[in-house]
Design an enzyme around this catalytic site. Structure first.
Site, PDB file in Angstrom:
ATOM      1  CG  HIS A  17      -1.940  -0.983   1.330  1.00 54.71           C
ATOM      2  ND1 HIS A  17      -2.111  -1.759   2.459  1.00 54.71           N
ATOM      3  CD2 HIS A  17      -2.889  -1.392   0.462  1.00 54.71           C
ATOM      4  CE1 HIS A  17      -3.113  -2.592   2.276  1.00 54.71           C
ATOM      5  NE2 HIS A  17      -3.603  -2.398   1.058  1.00 54.71           N
ATOM      6  CE  LYS A  41     -14.020  -7.046   2.743  1.00 50.98           C
ATOM      7  NZ  LYS A  41     -12.744  -6.687   2.097  1.00 50.98           N
ATOM      8  NE  ARG A  90      -2.821  -7.926  -4.498  1.00 48.05           N
ATOM      9  CZ  ARG A  90      -3.629  -8.354  -3.553  1.00 48.05           C
ATOM     10  NH1 ARG A  90      -3.156  -8.591  -2.356  1.00 48.05           N
ATOM     11  NH2 ARG A  90      -4.899  -8.571  -3.783  1.00 48.05           N
ATOM     12  CB  SER A 129      -4.586  -6.183   4.484  1.00 51.31           C
ATOM     13  OG  SER A 129      -4.033  -4.953   4.118  1.00 51.31           O
TER      14      SER A 129
END
Length: 160
Positions: A17, A41, A90, A129
């Site tokens: 990040h 979440k 990514r 994460s």
């Protein structure tokens, strides 16, 4: 002024990040890193904690602001009068997911919100994460994934 938003959960913020934040800060005059308050979440850190962590992690970048939002990114961006969203990629799987979101956001905004994709530095291409949280939950070493002060905060959350 060229301004952009880098939205995300950042739970916790990783070196991946921070790589995207630093690179986007070099491209845009002002970068707002904004934490999504995702009610679906259960995060490790509260929104306020994540805001404070990101403020500490980016204090060396004078053109970076830290904020939070709930709801749709397009509504938040229009409220802030920002017309560019930054997203990190990514892998190909990220692109497929992020492209769909970028196109939806552009449509919802009437064409006024574009997305700029930055490919992640290869050093961080595997990093997420959720992986950091999982490793930490088993008391694994996360020091190569997040800043030192974040390591301490993550371990505290797991009671270590």
């Amino acid at each position: 002024m060229r301004a952009a938003i880098y939205p995300g959960s950042f739970d916790p913020v990783t070196f991946g990040h921070l790589d995207i934040i630093e690179r986007a800060a070099a491209i845009f005059d002002e970068l707002t890193v904004s934490i999504l308050n995702n009610t679906t979440k259960t995060p490790l850190f509260s929104v306020e904690e994540r805001v404070n962590i990101l403020k500490e992690a980016t204090k060396h970048l004078p053109n970076v602001k830290i904020d939070s939002f709930s709801g749709l990114l397009v509504d938040y961006a229009m409220q802030k009068d920002i017309h560019v969203s930054v997203r990190g990629l990514r892998a190909i799987t990220d692109f497929e997911y992020e492209l769909q979101i970028a196109q939806t956001n552009n449509k919802l905004s009437g064409g006024s919100l574009d997305t700029v994709f930055l490919t992640t530095n290869l050093e961080y291409s595997y990093l997420s994460s959720s992986s950091v949280r999982e490793i930490a939950s088993f008391h694994g070493d996360i020091s190569q994934f997040v800043p030192a002060f974040v390591v301490e905060k993550v371990y505290e959350k797991f009671g270590f």
